[in-house]
Design a protein around this motif. Structure first.
Motif, mmCIF file in Angstrom:
data_model
loop_
_atom_site.group_PDB
_atom_site.id
_atom_site.type_symbol
_atom_site.label_atom_id
_atom_site.label_comp_id
_atom_site.label_asym_id
_atom_site.label_seq_id
_atom_site.Cartn_x
_atom_site.Cartn_y
_atom_site.Cartn_z
ATOM 1 N N GLN A 77 0.799 -1.237 -0.034
ATOM 2 C CA GLN A 77 0.101 -0.009 0.171
ATOM 3 C C GLN A 77 0.751 1.467 -0.165
ATOM 4 O O GLN A 77 0.548 2.165 -0.748
ATOM 5 C CB GLN A 77 -0.990 -0.192 1.348
ATOM 6 N N ARG A 78 2.042 1.132 0.770
ATOM 7 C CA ARG A 78 2.968 2.447 0.933
ATOM 8 C C ARG A 78 3.543 2.602 -0.436
ATOM 9 O O ARG A 78 3.657 3.667 -0.949
ATOM 10 C CB ARG A 78 3.655 2.144 1.945
ATOM 11 N N ARG A 79 3.931 1.388 -1.062
ATOM 12 C CA ARG A 79 4.608 1.630 -2.522
ATOM 13 C C ARG A 79 3.223 2.123 -3.404
ATOM 14 O O ARG A 79 3.846 2.984 -4.460
ATOM 15 C CB ARG A 79 5.295 0.233 -2.792
ATOM 16 N N ALA A 80 2.354 2.033 -3.185
ATOM 17 C CA ALA A 80 1.333 2.642 -4.103
ATOM 18 C C ALA A 80 0.876 3.965 -3.813
ATOM 19 O O ALA A 80 0.020 4.549 -4.451
ATOM 20 C CB ALA A 80 -0.026 1.802 -4.092
ATOM 21 N N GLY A 81 1.343 4.378 -2.645
ATOM 22 C CA GLY A 81 1.243 5.920 -2.579
ATOM 23 C C GLY A 81 0.457 6.146 -1.266
ATOM 24 O O GLY A 81 -0.055 7.227 -1.076
ATOM 25 N N ILE A 82 -0.230 5.125 -0.696
ATOM 26 C CA ILE A 82 -1.138 5.067 0.312
ATOM 27 C C ILE A 82 -0.315 5.492 1.749
ATOM 28 O O ILE A 82 0.575 4.485 2.097
ATOM 29 C CB ILE A 82 -1.973 4.013 0.421
ATOM 30 N N LYS A 83 -0.772 6.266 2.295
ATOM 31 C CA LYS A 83 -0.039 6.679 3.982
ATOM 32 C C LYS A 83 -0.775 5.474 4.720
ATOM 33 O O LYS A 83 -2.061 5.107 4.867
ATOM 34 C CB LYS A 83 -0.413 7.945 4.360
ATOM 35 N N VAL A 84 -0.037 5.072 5.406
ATOM 36 C CA VAL A 84 -0.203 3.982 6.543
ATOM 37 C C VAL A 84 0.297 4.496 8.090
ATOM 38 O O VAL A 84 1.357 4.916 8.201
ATOM 39 C CB VAL A 84 0.478 2.758 6.288
ATOM 40 N N TYR A 85 -0.681 4.425 8.810
ATOM 41 C CA TYR A 85 -0.309 4.969 10.324
ATOM 42 C C TYR A 85 -0.939 3.933 11.168
ATOM 43 O O TYR A 85 -1.838 3.350 11.188
ATOM 44 C CB TYR A 85 -1.290 6.293 10.610
ATOM 45 N N LEU A 86 -0.051 3.880 12.347
ATOM 46 C CA LEU A 86 -0.482 3.125 13.282
ATOM 47 C C LEU A 86 -1.509 3.753 14.215
ATOM 48 O O LEU A 86 -1.069 4.874 14.807
ATOM 49 C CB LEU A 86 0.754 2.243 14.206
ATOM 50 N N ALA A 87 -2.521 3.149 14.830
ATOM 51 C CA ALA A 87 -3.283 3.666 15.960
ATOM 52 C C ALA A 87 -3.855 2.732 16.848
ATOM 53 O O ALA A 87 -4.333 1.808 16.569
ATOM 54 C CB ALA A 87 -4.577 4.353 15.142
ATOM 55 N N THR A 88 -3.237 3.026 18.245
ATOM 56 C CA THR A 88 -3.225 2.024 19.096
ATOM 57 C C THR A 88 -3.187 2.475 20.319
ATOM 58 O O THR A 88 -2.769 3.458 20.825
ATOM 59 C CB THR A 88 -1.710 1.165 18.715
ATOM 60 N N ASN A 89 -3.558 1.435 21.222
ATOM 61 C CA ASN A 89 -3.773 1.582 22.824
ATOM 62 C C ASN A 89 -2.308 1.487 23.387
ATOM 63 O O ASN A 89 -1.857 0.266 23.077
ATOM 64 C CB ASN A 89 -4.522 0.787 23.668
ATOM 65 N N GLN A 90 -1.158 2.601 23.461
ATOM 66 C CA GLN A 90 0.065 2.015 23.883
ATOM 67 C C GLN A 90 0.445 3.210 24.938
ATOM 68 O O GLN A 90 0.085 4.519 24.814
ATOM 69 C CB GLN A 90 1.145 2.010 22.943
ATOM 70 N N GLU A 91 1.465 2.838 25.709
ATOM 71 C CA GLU A 91 1.884 3.690 26.652
ATOM 72 C C GLU A 91 3.366 4.138 25.867
ATOM 73 O O GLU A 91 3.737 3.646 24.996
ATOM 74 C CB GLU A 91 2.176 3.358 28.217
ATOM 75 N N HIS A 92 3.997 5.284 26.439
ATOM 76 C CA HIS A 92 4.907 5.869 25.414
ATOM 77 C C HIS A 92 6.162 4.955 25.222
ATOM 78 O O HIS A 92 6.525 5.054 24.239
ATOM 79 C CB HIS A 92 5.417 7.044 26.368
ATOM 80 N N LEU A 93 6.925 4.121 26.344
ATOM 81 C CA LEU A 93 7.896 3.303 26.092
ATOM 82 C C LEU A 93 7.570 2.298 25.275
ATOM 83 O O LEU A 93 8.548 1.744 24.247
ATOM 84 C CB LEU A 93 8.310 2.821 27.431
ATOM 85 N N ARG A 94 6.401 1.591 25.254
ATOM 86 C CA ARG A 94 6.197 0.310 24.214
ATOM 87 C C ARG A 94 5.916 0.965 22.871
ATOM 88 O O ARG A 94 6.472 0.376 21.821
ATOM 89 C CB ARG A 94 5.070 -0.233 24.650
ATOM 90 N N ALA A 95 5.414 2.237 22.612
ATOM 91 C CA ALA A 95 5.176 2.798 21.407
ATOM 92 C C ALA A 95 6.583 2.971 20.798
ATOM 93 O O ALA A 95 6.925 2.803 19.526
ATOM 94 C CB ALA A 95 4.474 4.028 21.599
ATOM 95 N N SER A 96 7.218 3.527 21.526
ATOM 96 C CA SER A 96 8.723 3.665 20.963
ATOM 97 C C SER A 96 9.518 2.466 20.737
ATOM 98 O O SER A 96 10.056 2.355 19.637
ATOM 99 C CB SER A 96 9.505 4.728 22.237
ATOM 100 N N PHE A 97 9.291 1.472 21.547
ATOM 101 C CA PHE A 97 9.747 0.196 21.265
ATOM 102 C C PHE A 97 9.376 -0.380 19.805
ATOM 103 O O PHE A 97 9.891 -0.885 19.064
ATOM 104 C CB PHE A 97 9.360 -0.986 22.313
ATOM 105 N N LEU A 98 8.028 -0.257 19.696
ATOM 106 C CA LEU A 98 7.436 -0.678 18.534
ATOM 107 C C LEU A 98 7.926 -0.052 17.118
ATOM 108 O O LEU A 98 8.239 -0.612 16.214
ATOM 109 C CB LEU A 98 5.933 -0.681 18.664
ATOM 110 N N ILE A 99 8.123 1.125 17.540
ATOM 111 C CA ILE A 99 8.723 2.046 16.211
ATOM 112 C C ILE A 99 10.080 1.642 15.687
ATOM 113 O O ILE A 99 10.336 1.629 14.922
ATOM 114 C CB ILE A 99 8.068 3.626 16.203
ATOM 115 N N GLU A 100 10.777 1.885 16.952
ATOM 116 C CA GLU A 100 12.177 2.134 16.698
ATOM 117 C C GLU A 100 12.930 0.795 16.915
ATOM 118 O O GLU A 100 13.709 0.252 16.048
ATOM 119 C CB GLU A 100 13.159 2.889 18.048
ATOM 120 N N GLN A 101 12.563 -0.127 17.994
ATOM 121 C CA GLN A 101 13.198 -1.411 18.204
ATOM 122 C C GLN A 101 12.702 -2.544 17.287
ATOM 123 O O GLN A 101 13.682 -3.537 16.864
ATOM 124 C CB GLN A 101 13.353 -1.760 19.409
#
Length: 188
Positions: free
Chosen positions: A92-116
């Motif tokens: 989808q992203r290669r086709a030009g569609i933006k993809v966003y995560l929308a989730t129940n997370q606290e700050h540390l796990r959100a960072s873990f998901l994205i970065e690590q």
């Protein structure tokens, strides 16, 4: 917009079982009663800090387990990725569609998901409950997410979640339920 837990991430990497099913040195029942029940709502909506609440609880129920070791175990063992869905999102992203995560997370796990865990390579951003101050089960989460980046509600807008009540709470703007993969999207 793609939910994380139960959609993109499914438990332990090796077998998909819940991350807490193999805890050593910590009783899942004690953890639920002493930590999740009294504090989680405020932590996941950004009103309390994970480590500040977890530390004293672990000191009572599992004094040999450090907060850092526990959260490292938790995050590492709640990280089985749905590679088929990641491939679809990448397409989808290669086709030009933006993809966003929308989730129940606290700050540390959100960072873990994205970065690590590396989800940053599959999405254009993340909207999570601790940053927005409300859970995605609460009316307004999707609206706040879209407004945060001035994202338009277009015909290609999509919400993927495991929880039908999420999209039912977000009926603003013509969103509708659309099928077996638990995708809600706007009518074309």
């Amino acid at each position: 917009m793609v939910d994380v837990d139960g959609v993109l991430v499914h438990g332990r990497p090796d077998d998909g079982q819940p991350w807490a099913s193999s805890l050593q040195g910590v009783s899942p029942a004690d953890l639920q009663r002493e930590f999740f029940v009294p504090y989680w709502e405020a932590i996941v909506t950004g009103r309390l800090n994970l480590h500040e609440q977890l530390g004293p609880v672990l000191a009572r129920i599992a004094p040999a387990v450090s907060t850092e070791a526990f959260t490292a175990y938790w995050f590492k063992n709640d990280a089985r990725l749905d590679t088929q869905l990641l491939d679809e999102l990448d397409e989808q992203r290669r086709a030009g569609i933006k993809v966003y995560l929308a989730t129940n997370q606290e700050h540390l796990r959100a960072s873990f998901l994205i970065e690590q865990l590396g989800l940053s390579q599959y999405c254009d951003g993340i909207y999570y409950s601790a940053a927005l101050g409300c859970k995605n089960l609460i009316p307004g989460f999707t609206k706040k997410s879209l407004i945060a980046q001035a994202l338009p509600r277009t015909n290609s807008s999509c919400w993927m979640t495991r929880l039908p009540m999420c999209w039912q709470q977000e009926r603003w703007g013509g969103w509708r339920w659309s099928g077996p993969r638990t995708v809600a999207s706007q009518p074309r």
